[in-house]
Design an enzyme around this catalytic site. Structure first.
Site, PDB file in Angstrom:
ATOM      1  N   CYS A   1       0.804  -1.225   0.000  1.00 20.73           N
ATOM      2  CA  CYS A   1       0.000   0.000   0.000  1.00 20.73           C
ATOM      3  C   CYS A   1       0.836   1.274   0.000  1.00 20.73           C
ATOM      4  CB  CYS A   1      -0.913   0.014   1.224  1.00 20.73           C
ATOM      5  SG  CYS A   1      -0.027   0.120   2.800  1.00 20.73           S
TER       6      CYS A   1
ATOM      7  N   GLU B   1      -7.129  -6.387  -0.380  1.00 19.75           N
ATOM      8  CA  GLU B   1      -7.233  -5.317   0.628  1.00 19.75           C
ATOM      9  C   GLU B   1      -6.130  -4.296   0.406  1.00 19.75           C
ATOM     10  OE1 GLU B   1      -5.841  -3.862   4.799  1.00 19.75           O
ATOM     11  OE2 GLU B   1      -4.829  -4.854   3.121  1.00 19.75           O
TER      12      GLU B   1
ATOM     13  N   ARG C   1      -9.686   1.804  11.508  1.00 20.33           N
ATOM     14  CA  ARG C   1      -8.749   1.285  10.509  1.00 20.33           C
ATOM     15  C   ARG C   1      -9.492   1.121   9.180  1.00 20.33           C
ATOM     16  NH1 ARG C   1      -3.921  -1.108  11.260  1.00 20.33           N
ATOM     17  NH2 ARG C   1      -3.055  -2.396   9.601  1.00 20.33           N
TER      18      ARG C   1
ATOM     19  N   ARG D   1     -10.139   0.552   5.483  1.00 18.40           N
ATOM     20  CA  ARG D   1      -9.453  -0.065   4.366  1.00 18.40           C
ATOM     21  C   ARG D   1     -10.462  -0.317   3.246  1.00 18.40           C
ATOM     22  NH1 ARG D   1      -5.904   1.502   7.051  1.00 18.40           N
ATOM     23  NH2 ARG D   1      -3.989   0.445   7.720  1.00 18.40           N
TER      24      ARG D   1
END
Length: 428
Positions: free
Chosen positions: A84, A132, A176, A178
């Site tokens: 990422c 993800e 968090r 995502r």
């Protein structure tokens, strides 16, 4: 995969596997891993210890070599938390580009998504994929369109609208966010050209955490190595800011954030010039202008106390990050000891104990006041693992700093399980 019972008897591969967040979720759904890879040797060591101590499946380091050597066996489900860094707000946002470094080396992490595409091209037997990444991937339309286009070209029906989720939506108190990108091979279902949130039945799974998340996470007995000694600089800094907070609470004049040197104390800024008519305010961003004014107002409203406090603790000689204070817990806390603490570049930050900030892949472990021992301490590795919904008996590295980083890089097991189960259960 057995089509009569999609949640059992399927095989999966775990790409960019880290320490096995995806693996735990797939195993809970009845999956069997046949291949995993991660470039990081420390991650592979932990992965092997937990999932393939006797080489039950192939555990590889370099995904490119695995593709070149054609060692990936057939599988039903592809899982990947692909790198990422090139999409993250905290990174350089170079996206899919190859970046040449000053030393001549090339950063090709943005290209690793296309290795997933290579595998899907080769393995037409794949029925599902679960990917993800950071939310910012979906916020950039150009990058998002590339991802969608490449995956659809492999004969998959996908989630064209970004699926954004966070553990806090599923009763796990960690913020968090995502993006999750899901796909089903065409032919498994009919009458659909895309996968939606309604198809996945995500929203009916939402359950929001309520209460004090410190009480939820804290273990009664903790290894002394996590305790912060009262004589350390961190403990002293927290105590002096506690004194500062309690004094300003008396007059209700605390405004956050407060940076000492922005208030005009120390040698960082010439405030007489900054607050003069000649100063061009367009030279500094809006957020910093706001910070300057807040800090200055707090100082002028409490000058007598702050001057004595600065002299008492020799504040202008401390590290700059210790001269900054961010109080974000006024609705729920009357003391720093009641909040969640982080020492960041933005200073000493205290948040309400309603939800923990996102674990990150750096040594920035949250600090809490442990009322069992009446001392500040860091969250333990096992406590951080609860925020990622890891199994209680998971075996971590012997090096805590490595474990914190690995957890910060991991997916949340519970979120992956819920979203994947929704994908597998989509019917015609």
């Amino acid at each position: 995969m057995n089509e009569d019972n999609k949640k059992t008897n399927f095989t999966f591969i775990d790409l960019f596997a880290g320490i096995g967040g995806f693996h735990q979720a797939m195993k809970k759904l009845g999956g069997k891993c046949v291949f995993a890879c991660d470039i990081n040797a420390d991650c592979r060591k932990v992965y092997k210890k937990n999932f393939c101590p006797n080489e039950e499946f192939i555990l590889e380091g370099d995904i490119k070599k695995a593709i070149e050597n054609n060692i990936i066996p057939q599988f039903d489900v592809l899982c990947a938390g692909f790198p990422c860094q090139t999409f993250s707000k905290s990174g350089n946002r170079t996206g899919f580009n190859i970046v040449e470094k000053e030393n001549g080396e090339k950063d090709e992490r943005g290209q690793l998504f296309f290795r997933i595409i290579d595998i899907l091209k080769e393995h037409t037997e794949c029925k599902y994929f679960i990917l993800e990444n950071v939310r910012n991937l979906a916020d950039n339309k150009d990058n998002w369109n590339i991802v969608c286009s490449e995956l659809k070209n492999q004969n998959f029906i996908i989630t064209e609208e970004p699926i954004i989720e966070s553990p806090e939506n599923f009763n796990v108190p960690q913020t968090r966010e995502r993006v999750y990108i899901l796909g089903i091979k065409k032919g498994i279902i009919t009458g659909k050209d895309k996968i939606t949130r309604n198809d996945l039945k995500i929203d009916i799974q939402h359950k929001y955490f309520s209460g004090n998340c410190i009480d939820w996470i804290i273990d009664k007995f903790v290894n002394p190595k996590y305790i912060i000694d009262n004589n350390t600089e961190i403990a002293k800094v927290l105590n002096l800011w506690e004194e500062f907070l309690q004094e300003l609470r008396k007059t209700n004049t605390i405004k956050s954030p407060f940076w000492l040197f922005h208030a005009g104390v120390g040698k960082q800024y010439n405030l007489e010039y900054i607050f003069s008519e000649e100063y061009d305010w367009q030279k500094i961003p809006k957020w910093k202008r706001c910070l300057l004014f807040k800090s200055r107002i707090m100082y002028t409203s409490n000058k007598k106390f702050i001057d004595k406090w600065v002299e008492k603790y020799n504040m202008t000689e401390k590290f700059l990050i210790h001269q900054k204070f961010e109080w974000n817990a006024s609705k729920d806390c009357q003391s720093i000891k009641q909040g969640i603490i982080q020492i960041r570049q933005s200073g000493v930050r205290v948040k309400s104990p309603s939800v923990f900030p996102s674990l990150v892949a750096m040594n920035n472990t949250p600090i809490i006041w442990d009322f069992h021992i009446n001392k500040y301490r860091y969250l333990s590795v096992k406590e951080c693992a609860k925020l990622q919904s890891f199994d209680p008996d998971f075996k971590f590295s012997d090096n805590d700093n490595i474990s914190y980083k690995q957890l910060g890089n991991s997916v949340n097991v519970k979120v992956i399980k819920i979203i994947s189960e929704g994908l597998f259960n989509i019917s015609e």
